[in-house]
Design a protein around this motif. Structure first.
Motif: not given
Length: 110
Positions: A4-5, A7-8, A11, A103, A108-110
């Protein structure tokens, strides 16, 4: 948590929203993002013990590269108060692209 991090990191829109629209007094959003990656998500422990988490050799190689790049970059921009400078930095764009590769690699899917 680590994905998740990552991904952050990957983006730019997430960063703009959290860094500029969610600004809180006496906080450093970039350092919070780095702390989330290095400390909260225990990135080094996951990399070190990657087989315990069913992470492949290819995946851990990319994670190590990102870890090292973020560590170097964090030191480079330490104390930078102008978050827009970080967002505009071509090196940060390369880090974001690398994070996006991870990702995708982990699906990985947020």
């Amino acid at each position: 948590s680590l994905l998740r991090r990552i991904y952050w990191i990957s983006d730019p829109e997430v960063q703009k929203r959290t860094w500029f629209m969610g600004m809180r007094v006496k906080t450093d959003p970039f350092e919070e993002l780095m702390d989330g990656f290095f400390v909260t998500s225990k990135a080094s422990m996951l990399i070190r013990n990657y087989k315990d988490f069913e992470i492949t050799d290819d995946q851990v190689k990319k994670l190590k590269e990102l870890y090292e790049h973020l560590e170097t970059y964090q030191e480079k921009v330490k104390g930078e108060q102008d978050l827009q400078k970080i967002l505009d930095d071509p090196e940060w764009h390369r880090i974001q692209a690398h994070a996006k590769e991870i990702v995708i690699l982990f699906d990985f899917k947020p």
